[in-house]
Scaffold this active site. Structure first.
Site, short mmCIF file in Angstrom:
data_model
loop_
_atom_site.label_atom_id
_atom_site.label_comp_id
_atom_site.label_asym_id
_atom_site.label_seq_id
_atom_site.Cartn_x
_atom_site.Cartn_y
_atom_site.Cartn_z
CG ASP A 1 -27.15 16.29 58.20
OD1 ASP A 1 -26.90 15.87 59.36
OD2 ASP A 1 -26.41 17.11 57.62
C1 BGC Z 1 -24.04 17.38 60.19
C2 BGC Z 1 -23.73 15.95 59.84
C3 BGC Z 1 -23.49 15.17 61.10
C4 BGC Z 1 -24.73 15.28 61.98
C5 BGC Z 1 -24.60 14.52 63.28
C6 BGC Z 1 -25.13 17.51 61.22
O1 BGC Z 1 -25.19 18.80 61.73
O2 BGC Z 1 -24.40 18.08 59.02
O3 BGC Z 1 -22.59 15.89 59.02
O4 BGC Z 1 -23.18 13.85 60.80
O5 BGC Z 1 -24.93 16.64 62.30
O6 BGC Z 1 -23.68 15.11 64.10
#
Ligand code: BGC
Length: 868
Positions: free
Chosen positions: A234
């Site tokens: 993530d």
């Molecule tokens: C989120 C993800 C997301 C990523 C990119 C993170 O803060 O948990 O679900 O895909 O950001 O935006």
């Protein structure tokens, strides 16, 4: 449904392996980290361009596209969950795949396959359900749908990211049975569905951060499940070069690398990480690149040699698609010579998409109660009161990473106006507010520095907004997300910005003016500094800080019609994302609630649209309560007392308390339904479409009834999943608590009879799937949809098991008087529990009851059988 497959042919693994081994350590390592917010590293030598990613899951977020771009905003996760329809979910996902491909996106960050454990979870709206089987089947359908377009799915967040409080440090203590039977099950399903990538979660599971959890990332995913996709972090969730890589993390996002990439090359050279670990990660990234068509095909593969017969059927179309001029047209911001040159906006949506998401939304609306008022008869509806804070300002999608720029959002008010005959008398009153934050400044009359509606945005290189700005443009939003979305030529770690304009107060009184942001920032009113956070460091825990929403400012006595200059400035000295927003609240002088009651009294029917907004439904933070924000409960009670034909529409991503449910004529749960909200709502309220949804979550009578509610970790950051396998309805059953509305519940406008069921359980005893044949008939006067649900209840077991568990379901659509027989299958595994001691699934011999019905608390047919 049949999906039009449009993907590149698989490149043989030996070919890719040879390619990996032909690269230098640095080139291989480059494949394991992003180069910027949204692109993974490429390798020039083999013609691999950096692969582009975007969020997900309810549309293409498009942060790298030119301003003015938009993509179809589909219903949110819980809405798709409420359809219980694998076909419609696959169709919606395929549509997102089409748009992603048009936008040059190789892999989409979704679906979210975490479980709705507590109704407070900030991202519940992105998840499908509290039930693992419903989640698993819909998630698999989503993966199949999007990947049919040659765009990779990236199911997330592996695993245990079921709430948001302290999401980067929380240590989720989940016993092995709950992990296997509930939280891992959807991930297992997307692996079976062949997902090409997956994202590890921020949190820890049983003490270990997900990025470096070898038991999950290697032993389970690779060895037990045999998965060959790319496991990525993530955003900012990679932790340690050697640990993460060795545990099985393939790709660190976003870039530039902090943990893998060049750091991994160094670790390999220093022999801290085995070279084969790097090779495996690089191989998986190249496999993904091959699958999404980012890796140029060599002539032999293009010519169709070396393919299995299964490939042949679709190869011609795949290759044609890969060669089409518009395939993966790079709509990225080019490094233009003239950085201020306007870019063409990307418009990804179209009429087909609109029709699909309108149908999907109607299919997700859950009719919880109805005294017969619905469907409305347009001929008898002369005057309609459309009330509530979400009637004209609905919440069509949640906030955070999932938030996309939609082409439009049809409000309930607009949808009903368009659908009811001309001459119908409309009266609208919001009644009260629902805001979490001080609302955007641009909702009030503002003009930019040149007098145009909106605000002026100016960018400077360096840390002080001084001298001639580098770029200047008008913005209709006072909420700027400066995350991979900077004008070309501006460096993320070295710019300053000013957002300014004139507010002309519509009335005299006390106005609240605040700023929010991430990065050093200050707020000026008429040139006077009123809030100063200029030296505030960017949040250390970036993902959480982004969404925290601290507000700084003051209240000001303003005079009607006398313009006041409002400006917020920000500087970004780090490579982290920045955010700047101005909010302004006007004085609330009128009795808005009273006005709504008066409107209700004068109308034939009152439609009250209550709910939340994007600030409440947001990642990075959990809600504190399931009470509707503001005075919305009071609004419903008072309107219902004034008009017996009061219909309440709940526009929220997850469970809310509905204390007035028995006092109103009808309650319809509408979730966050996407851009076609108002049209789909009018379809359902007027009976043009069925309310097709069934609850994917249980709605309690009282917050205390939920088996898991508080999501705050203890002082050690531990969040103990005490309810174990008894999540959602299983917990209500275990505690003997009657919910307000049961899991699976939902009314239609017609009636169904469950006529018979027949189970061929012999198969099961011999290790083959058993077949369950169920006959249902539409006994009403209208065509309708029924969701036939199959639950299994073990009579006794050697471990405590849920009283009953959902194991199958099917959507039936029948005309009046029509009947059909559906076939559901049951496998050994559907009866089994996870034996942690022996490390296997155990289907225990004994008696089981098969329950078929229209909700977990409305069983129509039952039968017992013995598993020998
Ligand atoms: C989120 C993800 C997301 C990523 C990119 C993170 O803060 O948990 O679900 O895909 O950001 O935006």
């Amino acid at each position: 449904m049949t999906l039009n497959i449009d993907a590149t042919p698989e490149i043989p693994i030996e070919r890719l392996d040879a390619l990996v081994r032909s690269l230098s350590i640095e080139e291989r390592a480059n494949l394991t980290a992003g180069i910027d917010s949204w692109r993974a590293g490429g390798v020039d030598g083999i013609g691999l361009e950096p692969m582009l990613t975007q969020d997900g899951p309810n549309g293409v977020r498009g942060t790298t596209f030119a301003r003015g771009s938009s993509a179809t905003c589909t219903p949110c996760g819980t809405a798709l969950g409420a359809t219980w329809d694998v076909d419609i979910v696959a169709e919606v996902a395929a549509r997102i795949g089409v748009e992603a491909k048009r936008a040059g996106v190789h892999y989409m960050l979704g679906p979210v396959v975490n479980i709705i454990r507590s109704p407070l979870g900030g991202r519940d709206f992105e998840c499908y359900s509290e039930d693992p089987v419903l989640t698993a089947r819909l998630a698999a359908a989503y993966v199949t749908g999007i990947q049919s377009q040659g765009v990779a799915a990236c199911p997330k967040h592996f695993v245990g990211n079921d709430s948001e409080t302290k999401r980067t440090t929380v240590n989720c203590i989940i016993d092995e049975r709950a992990l296997r039977e509930v939280y891992l099950l959807p991930f297992e399903a997307v692996v079976k569905a062949g997902t090409w990538s997956m994202m590890v979660a921020y949190n820890r599971v049983n003490g270990i951060h997900c990025s470096r959890n070898a038991a999950l990332n290697s032993t389970l995913l690779r060895e037990e499940w045999g998965w060959d996709g790319v496991l990525m972090s993530d955003w900012y969730a990679a932790h340690d070069t050697a640990d993460d890589a060795t545990a099985g993390l393939d790709l660190e996002m976003p870039g530039p690398a902090k943990v893998l990439g060049s750091y991994l090359a160094e670790a390999v050279r220093a022999r801290k990480v085995d070279e084969e670990t790097l090779n495996s990660a690089a191989l998986r990234v190249l496999t993904l690149a091959g699958r999404v068509g980012a890796l140029p095909l060599d002539a032999e593969i293009e010519a169709g040699k070396e393919r299995t017969p299964a490939h042949d059927a679709v190869t011609a179309t795949r290759i044609a698609a890969a060669k089409r001029a518009d395939f993966r047209r790079p709509w990225l911001q080019p490094a233009a010579a003239d950085p201020s040159a306007p870019l063409e906006p990307v418009l990804l949506s179209d009429a087909d998409a609109a029709a699909l998401v309108r149908r999907a939304a109607a299919d997700s609306f859950v009719l919880l109660t109805n005294d017969g008022t619905l469907p409305l008869n347009p001929a008898k509806t002369h005057r309609i009161a459309v009330l509530g804070p979400n009637a004209a300002a609905p919440c069509t999608q949640g906030g955070g990473a999932a938030h996309i720029t939609a082409p439009y959002a049809i409000s309930p008010l607009d949808g009903l106006r368009a659908a009811l005959p001309e001459g119908t008398d409309f009266v609208h009153e919001p009644g009260c507010t629902k805001d979490r934050f001080v609302p955007q400044l641009t909702l009030l009359p503002v003009a930019d520095m040149e007098g145009k509606p909106g605000l002026t945005v100016e960018f400077w290189h360096g840390q002080e907004p001084k001298g001639e700005p580098f770029v200047r443009y008008n913005s209709t939003s006072s909420d700027l997300h400066l995350f991979g979305d900077l004008p070309a030529g501006v460096a993320q770690n070295d710019f300053s910005i000013r957002l300014s304009g004139y507010l002309t107060p519509p009335m005299s009184g006390l106005y609240k003016i605040v700023m929010r942001g991430l990065g050093g920032r200050r707020l000026l009113v008429d040139g006077k500094l009123v809030a100063d956070e200029w030296d505030s460091p960017a949040g250390i825990d970036i993902p959480t800080a982004i969404f925290e929403g601290k507000e700084d400012g003051d209240s000001f006595e303003l005079e009607a019609g006398k313009p006041v200059l409002i400006a917020a400035e920000l500087h970004s000295s780090s490579s982290s994302p920045s955010l700047l927003a101005i909010g302004t609240a006007a004085p609330d002088a009128s009795d808005t609630l009273g006005a709504a009651v008066t409107a209700a009294k004068s109308a034939d029917v009152a439609v009250v649209v209550v709910g939340t907004d994007e600030a409440w439904e947001h990642e990075g933070r959990d809600r504190q309560t399931t009470t509707l924000p503001g005075r919305q409960n009071e609004l419903v009670e008072r309107v219902a007392a004034a008009n017996a034909r009061t219909i309440v529409i709940v526009n929220a991503g997850c469970q809310m308390d509905l204390p007035w449910a028995d006092k109103v004529a009808a309650v319809l749960y509408a979730w966050l339904p996407g851009q076609e909200f108002g049209n789909a709502l009018a379809d359902v309220l007027l009976g043009v479409a069925e309310p097709g949804g069934r609850l994917p979550v249980t709605i309690a009578r009282s917050a205390a009834d939920y088996p898991a509610f508080d999501t705050t970790p203890d002082s050690d950051d531990k969040l103990v999943y005490r309810e174990s396998v008894n999540v959602g309805y299983r917990g209500f059953d275990a505690a003997g608590i009657a919910p307000r509305f049961a899991f699976g519940h939902g009314l239609g406008y017609t009636t169904f009879e469950y006529q018979s069921m027949e189970l061929s359980a012999e198969g099961l005893c011999e290790g083959e799937p058993a077949e369950l044949r169920v006959k249902v008939k539409n006994t009403g006067k209208r065509a309708g949809k029924e969701v036939v649900q199959l639950y299994v209840a073990p009579n006794k077991a050697s471990v405590p098991r849920p009283k009953m568990e959902l194991k199958g379901f099917a959507v039936v659509r029948l005309k009046p008087g029509e009947s059909t027989e559906i076939v559901l299958t049951l496998e050994d595994r559907d009866l089994a529990w996870w034996d942690a001691r022996k490390q296997h699934w155990h289907a225990e011999p004994g008696k089981y009851e098969i329950l078929v019905g229209r909700s977990s608390r409305d069983i129509k047919l039952r039968q017992t059988f013995d598993l020998a």
